[in-house]
Enzyme design. Structure first.
Site, short mmCIF file in Angstrom:
data_model
loop_
_atom_site.label_atom_id
_atom_site.label_comp_id
_atom_site.label_asym_id
_atom_site.label_seq_id
_atom_site.Cartn_x
_atom_site.Cartn_y
_atom_site.Cartn_z
CB ALA A 250 -0.83 0.02 1.24
N PRO A 251 0.27 2.38 -0.70
CG PRO A 251 0.55 4.74 -1.42
CD PRO A 251 1.29 3.58 -0.57
CG ASP A 271 0.52 -2.33 3.80
OD1 ASP A 271 1.41 -1.67 3.04
OD2 ASP A 271 0.16 -2.17 5.05
CB CYS A 366 11.24 6.47 -0.33
SG CYS A 366 10.04 6.32 1.10
C1 SAM Z 1 7.08 2.28 1.71
S1 SAM Z 1 5.35 1.98 1.87
C2 SAM Z 1 5.04 1.04 0.55
C3 SAM Z 1 4.61 1.82 -0.76
C4 SAM Z 1 4.12 1.12 -1.85
N1 SAM Z 1 4.90 -0.02 -2.29
C5 SAM Z 1 4.03 1.78 -3.01
O1 SAM Z 1 4.91 1.76 -4.19
O2 SAM Z 1 2.71 2.55 -3.23
C6 SAM Z 1 5.50 0.83 3.16
C7 SAM Z 1 4.20 0.08 3.62
O3 SAM Z 1 4.65 -0.88 4.32
C8 SAM Z 1 3.57 -1.32 5.10
N2 SAM Z 1 4.15 -2.17 6.48
C9 SAM Z 1 4.91 -1.38 7.55
N3 SAM Z 1 5.19 -2.43 8.38
C10 SAM Z 1 4.76 -3.67 7.56
C11 SAM Z 1 5.03 -5.15 7.73
N4 SAM Z 1 5.63 -5.51 9.06
N5 SAM Z 1 4.48 -5.91 6.91
C12 SAM Z 1 3.80 -5.47 5.98
N6 SAM Z 1 3.64 -4.26 5.52
C13 SAM Z 1 4.18 -3.47 6.52
C14 SAM Z 1 3.09 0.08 5.57
O4 SAM Z 1 1.74 0.17 5.84
C15 SAM Z 1 3.02 0.94 4.36
O5 SAM Z 1 1.92 0.77 3.31
#
Ligand code: SAM
Length: 443
Positions: A250-251, A271, A366
């Site tokens: 997400a997103p 996610d 990022c």
């Molecule tokens: C950097 S964002 C991802 C952005 C996404 N890949 C995009 O391009 O739109 C990181 C995501 O990791 C999720 N997240 C955080 N801890 C996590 C975990 N332990 N397992 C899975 N998802 C996790 C967060 O909710 C967030 O949506």
């Protein structure tokens, strides 16, 4: 009567600077309340919110000496009204001082802080009368309103010129880049008066030079998506597979590119955050049942080695996106990096177990911080000797041959985005957010 743009900017700033919330200014600026403003008011609200956050450290340095006791603890509302007023006085020539001062006083009153209105009025009047500061602060951090520890570590890790480029980039509105997702998208945007330029690297990316793409039919119909070019590039690097896992999806910006590039594949988008995943599910509803959505903690996954492509776009400090999320510089402390790094190592180690022999895993962040990037990859590979890194240069070359990266983009990336076999985009050196990516395979 307070101008609607100032009123909304004040509310957003108050919400963002409240230490108990993790709200991001750019998300709050997409709120329906903001969308309901006229285009002009929305632009002003964005300038006020982003500018006040970007320059907050500098604004405080001007405001504090004007208080009777510079270490006075101010209420959040009074402090926000002072910063908002000071930003307009110091950075926006077109706002008359009486409007900046009068409305900050009124916002303080409306927040119920009647006793603080005199202070806000007096401090902003003094600031308006003082000669505009001309001396450039001696440190990079002072010049670009960044915390010293961040600017100093960037200078240590990337050299002084790159640290200066990053800090300067963070102080400007971030570029608006779109992904073309329909053959008619460009023509539709042109008809709506949107001016575009080619993307810096990718054939499917366009830079928005003028116009509000979020209000076009092409955007509403899903013909374009707004997505930073560095983020698009990471998803392009992930490439193709038949069974794909997007472990922190997400997103969904990168998932959408994986869907577009892999029309025959089965894709699982996972996610940990149900709310974010639900909103992503709505955005990708056109994909039908090709994408399976799963609420899942990626650090605790137990997987069969069945995926030939895994994307691990892990949660991180976000220091490569400060131009878009200026508040990150206040929320992050040096000590947080170790915590991020531990979680990232757990997620990467768990995800590797799902990789089929010969499959590829893209690990990305990022963040500009080595603790979250190469150090995570090195530590996990050291503990899992049956996996190895694939040099990114070969993948970039393949994307150039296939035409997905254009010739100028390939040259720019080869010159500026390769570091120790990994992708490393530096904001200000390249015109995009700061992304890191490494590709791993099961040998
Ligand atoms: C950097 S964002 C991802 C952005 C996404 N890949 C995009 O391009 O739109 C990181 C995501 O990791 C999720 N997240 C955080 N801890 C996590 C975990 N332990 N397992 C899975 N998802 C996790 C967060 O909710 C967030 O949506």
């Amino acid at each position: 009567m307070i101008a609607p743009a100032r009123s909304i900017a004040f509310e957003i700033l108050l919400y963002v600077t409240d230490t108990d919330t993790n709200a991001h200014s750019d998300e709050l600026l997409r709120d329906p309340q903001v969308n309901a403003l006229s285009a002009q008011d929305r632009a002003l609200a964005t300038t006020l919110v982003m500018g006040t956050l970007r320059w907050q450290l500098q604004l405080d340095a001007h405001i504090r000496p004007l208080l009777a006791r510079p270490d006075t603890k101010l209420s959040p509302a009074a402090e926000t009204a002072l910063r908002l007023g000071a930003f307009q006085l110091l950075h926006l020539d077109r706002i008359p001082p009486h409007a900046a001062i009068g409305e900050s006083v009124e916002l303080t009153r409306r927040a119920g802080e009647h006793f603080a209105t005199g202070l806000v009025n007096a401090v902003l009047r003094k600031l308006a009368k003082a000669p505009k500061p001309t001396a450039v602060p001696s440190s990079l951090a002072g010049e670009f309103a960044h915390p010293a520890w961040l600017a100093e570590r960037w200078a240590r890790n990337y050299g002084e010129p790159a640290a200066r480029a990053i800090c300067a980039f963070d102080q400007q509105p971030a570029p608006v880049t779109i992904r073309l997702a329909h053959p008619e998208a460009e023509a539709s945007l042109a008809a709506a008066g949107i001016e575009l330029a080619p993307g810096d690297f990718l054939s499917a990316a366009r830079r928005v030079l003028s116009g509000d793409v979020a209000r076009t039919k092409a955007f509403r119909d899903g013909w374009i998506r707004i997505q930073d070019e560095g983020s698009q590039l990471v998803a392009e690097l992930a490439g193709q597979g038949s069974r794909i896992l997007d472990a922190c999806a997400a997103p969904g910006g990168k998932t959408a590119i994986l869907v577009e590039r892999n029309p025959e594949a089965h894709l699982t988008a996972a996610d940990i955050n149900r709310r974010r995943l639900d909103s992503m599910r709505r955005n990708l509803s056109a994909c039908g049942d090709r994408v399976r959505f799963a609420v899942q903690d990626a650090a605790a996954m137990t997987l069969e080695p069945e995926y030939d492509l895994i994307l691990c776009d892990v949660p991180c400090s976000g220091t490569g996106t400060i131009a878009r999320n200026p508040e990150i510089r206040f929320r992050l402390a040096a000590g947080d990096l170790a915590r991020h790094s531990q979680r990232q190592r757990r997620i990467l180690a768990a995800a590797l177990t799902g990789l089929a022999p010969g499959g590829r895993l893209v690990y990305s962040t990022c963040s500009l911080e080595p603790e979250e990037n190469e150090q995570v990859v090195d530590a996990v590979l050291a503990a899992h000797p049956s996996y190895e890194r694939i040099p990114i240069s070969a993948e970039l070359a393949a994307l150039a041959v296939s035409g997905r990266i254009h010739a100028e983009g390939a040259a720019a990336l080869a010159a500026h985005a390769l570091r120790d076999g990994c992708l490393r985009t530096i904001p200000g050196i390249l015109n995009c957010d700061g992304f890191f990516a490494a590709i791993l395979t099961r040998s």
